[in-house]
Design a protein around this motif. Sequence first.
Motif, PDB file in Angstrom:
ATOM      1  N   TRP A 222      -2.750  -0.323   7.791  1.00 50.66           N
ATOM      2  CA  TRP A 222      -1.364  -0.565   7.395  1.00 50.66           C
ATOM      3  C   TRP A 222      -1.159  -1.961   6.806  1.00 50.66           C
ATOM      4  CZ3 TRP A 222       1.728   3.048   6.207  1.00 50.66           C
ATOM      5  CH2 TRP A 222       1.679   4.289   6.850  1.00 50.66           C
ATOM      6  N   LYS A 223      -2.018  -2.905   7.175  1.00 49.44           N
ATOM      7  CA  LYS A 223      -1.844  -4.256   6.624  1.00 49.44           C
ATOM      8  C   LYS A 223      -2.257  -4.343   5.153  1.00 49.44           C
ATOM      9  CE  LYS A 223      -6.255  -6.201   8.287  1.00 49.44           C
ATOM     10  NZ  LYS A 223      -6.854  -7.242   9.164  1.00 49.44           N
ATOM     11  N   ASP A 224      -2.881  -3.275   4.646  1.00 49.53           N
ATOM     12  CA  ASP A 224      -3.236  -3.251   3.224  1.00 49.53           C
ATOM     13  C   ASP A 224      -2.020  -2.959   2.349  1.00 49.53           C
ATOM     14  OD1 ASP A 224      -5.973  -3.706   3.747  1.00 49.53           O
ATOM     15  OD2 ASP A 224      -6.285  -1.571   4.164  1.00 49.53           O
ATOM     16  N   PHE A 225      -0.955  -2.460   2.958  1.00 47.15           N
ATOM     17  CA  PHE A 225       0.271  -2.158   2.209  1.00 47.15           C
ATOM     18  C   PHE A 225       1.269  -3.307   2.324  1.00 47.15           C
ATOM     19  CE2 PHE A 225      -1.364   2.117   3.106  1.00 47.15           C
ATOM     20  CZ  PHE A 225      -1.282   2.700   1.855  1.00 47.15           C
ATOM     21  N   ASP A 226       1.850  -3.662   1.213  1.00 48.39           N
ATOM     22  CA  ASP A 226       2.939  -4.647   1.171  1.00 48.39           C
ATOM     23  C   ASP A 226       4.149  -3.918   0.595  1.00 48.39           C
ATOM     24  OD1 ASP A 226       4.783  -6.633   0.624  1.00 48.39           O
ATOM     25  OD2 ASP A 226       3.330  -8.027  -0.217  1.00 48.39           O
ATOM     26  N   PHE A 227       4.998  -3.405   1.492  1.00 48.68           N
ATOM     27  CA  PHE A 227       6.125  -2.602   1.039  1.00 48.68           C
ATOM     28  C   PHE A 227       7.174  -3.435   0.300  1.00 48.68           C
ATOM     29  CE2 PHE A 227       4.956   0.327   4.734  1.00 48.68           C
ATOM     30  CZ  PHE A 227       4.255   1.191   3.900  1.00 48.68           C
ATOM     31  N   GLN A 271       8.229   6.217   5.323  1.00 48.29           N
ATOM     32  CA  GLN A 271       8.601   7.298   6.247  1.00 48.29           C
ATOM     33  C   GLN A 271       7.426   7.636   7.164  1.00 48.29           C
ATOM     34  OE1 GLN A 271      10.091  10.805   4.257  1.00 48.29           O
ATOM     35  NE2 GLN A 271       9.943  12.074   6.117  1.00 48.29           N
ATOM     36  N   PHE A 272       6.224   7.679   6.585  1.00 48.70           N
ATOM     37  CA  PHE A 272       5.033   7.979   7.375  1.00 48.70           C
ATOM     38  C   PHE A 272       4.756   6.860   8.374  1.00 48.70           C
ATOM     39  CE2 PHE A 272       0.196   8.351   7.459  1.00 48.70           C
ATOM     40  CZ  PHE A 272       0.204   9.370   8.405  1.00 48.70           C
ATOM     41  N   ARG A 273       5.008   5.629   7.960  1.00 46.31           N
ATOM     42  CA  ARG A 273       4.789   4.462   8.836  1.00 46.31           C
ATOM     43  C   ARG A 273       5.714   4.520  10.057  1.00 46.31           C
ATOM     44  NH1 ARG A 273       1.969   1.104  11.764  1.00 46.31           N
ATOM     45  NH2 ARG A 273       2.835  -0.975  11.969  1.00 46.31           N
ATOM     46  N   LYS A 274       6.932   5.020   9.880  1.00 42.65           N
ATOM     47  CA  LYS A 274       7.879   5.112  10.990  1.00 42.65           C
ATOM     48  C   LYS A 274       7.320   5.974  12.118  1.00 42.65           C
ATOM     49  CE  LYS A 274      12.165   4.392   8.399  1.00 42.65           C
ATOM     50  NZ  LYS A 274      13.415   5.029   7.904  1.00 42.65           N
ATOM     51  N   GLU A 275       6.507   6.956  11.734  1.00 39.77           N
ATOM     52  CA  GLU A 275       5.901   7.821  12.740  1.00 39.77           C
ATOM     53  C   GLU A 275       4.766   7.122  13.489  1.00 39.77           C
ATOM     54  OE1 GLU A 275       4.655  11.345  10.764  1.00 39.77           O
ATOM     55  OE2 GLU A 275       6.649  11.821   9.964  1.00 39.77           O
ATOM     56  N   SER A 276       4.347   5.954  12.946  1.00 38.50           N
ATOM     57  CA  SER A 276       3.250   5.192  13.570  1.00 38.50           C
ATOM     58  C   SER A 276       3.711   3.787  13.943  1.00 38.50           C
ATOM     59  CB  SER A 276       2.071   5.091  12.585  1.00 38.50           C
ATOM     60  OG  SER A 276       1.764   6.336  12.038  1.00 38.50           O
ATOM     61  N   ASP A 282      -3.664  -3.289  11.864  1.00 39.52           N
ATOM     62  CA  ASP A 282      -5.062  -3.065  11.484  1.00 39.52           C
ATOM     63  C   ASP A 282      -5.550  -1.664  11.870  1.00 39.52           C
ATOM     64  OD1 ASP A 282      -5.129  -3.398  14.193  1.00 39.52           O
ATOM     65  OD2 ASP A 282      -6.653  -4.974  14.208  1.00 39.52           O
ATOM     66  N   THR A 283      -4.600  -0.784  12.246  1.00 39.54           N
ATOM     67  CA  THR A 283      -4.953   0.592  12.569  1.00 39.54           C
ATOM     68  C   THR A 283      -5.157   1.395  11.290  1.00 39.54           C
ATOM     69  OG1 THR A 283      -3.616   0.511  14.578  1.00 39.54           O
ATOM     70  CG2 THR A 283      -4.190   2.692  13.750  1.00 39.54           C
ATOM     71  N   SER A 284      -6.114   2.311  11.302  1.00 39.42           N
ATOM     72  CA  SER A 284      -6.356   3.185  10.159  1.00 39.42           C
ATOM     73  C   SER A 284      -5.095   3.979   9.836  1.00 39.42           C
ATOM     74  CB  SER A 284      -7.512   4.143  10.469  1.00 39.42           C
ATOM     75  OG  SER A 284      -7.628   5.124   9.472  1.00 39.42           O
ATOM     76  N   VAL A 285      -4.764   4.070   8.559  1.00 36.76           N
ATOM     77  CA  VAL A 285      -3.552   4.765   8.149  1.00 36.76           C
ATOM     78  C   VAL A 285      -3.666   6.270   8.390  1.00 36.76           C
ATOM     79  CG1 VAL A 285      -2.042   5.324   6.202  1.00 36.76           C
ATOM     80  CG2 VAL A 285      -2.966   3.005   6.438  1.00 36.76           C
ATOM     81  N   PHE A 286      -4.774   6.859   7.944  1.00 39.39           N
ATOM     82  CA  PHE A 286      -4.903   8.320   7.997  1.00 39.39           C
ATOM     83  C   PHE A 286      -5.920   8.815   9.017  1.00 39.39           C
ATOM     84  CE2 PHE A 286      -3.397   7.450   3.632  1.00 39.39           C
ATOM     85  CZ  PHE A 286      -2.220   8.178   3.671  1.00 39.39           C
TER      86      PHE A 286
END
Length: 370
Positions: A222-227, A271-276, A282-286
Amino acid sequence: MKGLIKMIKEYIDKDNKKYYEIKNHYIGKDIFTGREKRISRKGFRTKREAENYCIKLKGEFLEVGFKSNQDYTFQDVYDLWLIQYKRKVKDTTYYTNTKYFEQHILAFFSNIKVKDIKLVICQKFIDKLAKTFKKSTIQRYRTLVNMVLDYAIKLEIITTNYMKYTDIPRQVEKSKENYYSKHELLEFLELVKNNFSFDIYCMFRVLAFTGIRRGELCALTWKDFDFKNKTLTINKNMTFTKGGYKISETKTKASNRVIYLDNETVDILKQFRKESTFLPLDTSVFNLTTQKINYYSKIIYDKLPNLKKVSVHGFRHTHATLLYESGVNIKDISNRLGHSNIKTTLDVYTHLTEDKKKDVTEKFSKFMSM
């Protein structure tokens, strides 16, 4: 000399004549492989003749090692080359290329003496591959064989690498297109969204709208994304080696890149991030492996048999194709895909430039008819 005498035995042949034989006499180790050299031979008329033969071979061994240039097989040279090759490349490259050798190259060349690998044998190998594989795959096999034969030249076993003089037969290109049109992609995503879990939909949305590789997708955290800035940073890759899956550096230096995301993809990922929410950045996204992506692809097409089928890698092709159709130039497509140079992009996506050539002709024809 006592050890030599023990290895020379007297025997009587079928005509009741006396001869001498050498049995399993050790004369040294190969200077390259470290393997022992032992000799056995019959038919000497005198013990002295047998002794002189052993002394002669021993002398040759002391000078150049027991194996003459006439004796080395492709397997021998491959074994030597592999030792130094492993020190030069990534584990993933080593693992992948040794598989290529094991699957087809060694099966063909293994027991052939290197001195006998002339142009006719090399061309026979290429022609055999051409019955099954496309040009790019044949070129890869040829490159690998070249490396071993070039190494044989360095060892002064041969003077010419005939594989370099082979020709790849002209092939009739298969008409199957491993990418989606705009309409086909939107249909695919809509059907996946309505028939499968949200994470599977997100996965294929990211593949199709960023063009990243499967291994890069699997390595995302998740840290690879900069929303805020709507970007995705690619700086690692999931690979498979003999020890299993692992996260490693990207395929090439150019693969380290920042990709800008469209607004809808950002909203879907939010939206997907809200579920996580409670998972660290540093957790795997998928939580994927490349094998698992292939499995998801299979169950999608099994459930939706009327959909046009493309491979998982085909979504990368789809992204490149749609970028080009939208007016993005090849250089920018190359950077977004993380190719080392524009030539790689042109080689992989030749259908893009072919379409462009047709477009140029049509525009010229239309202009001249005005």
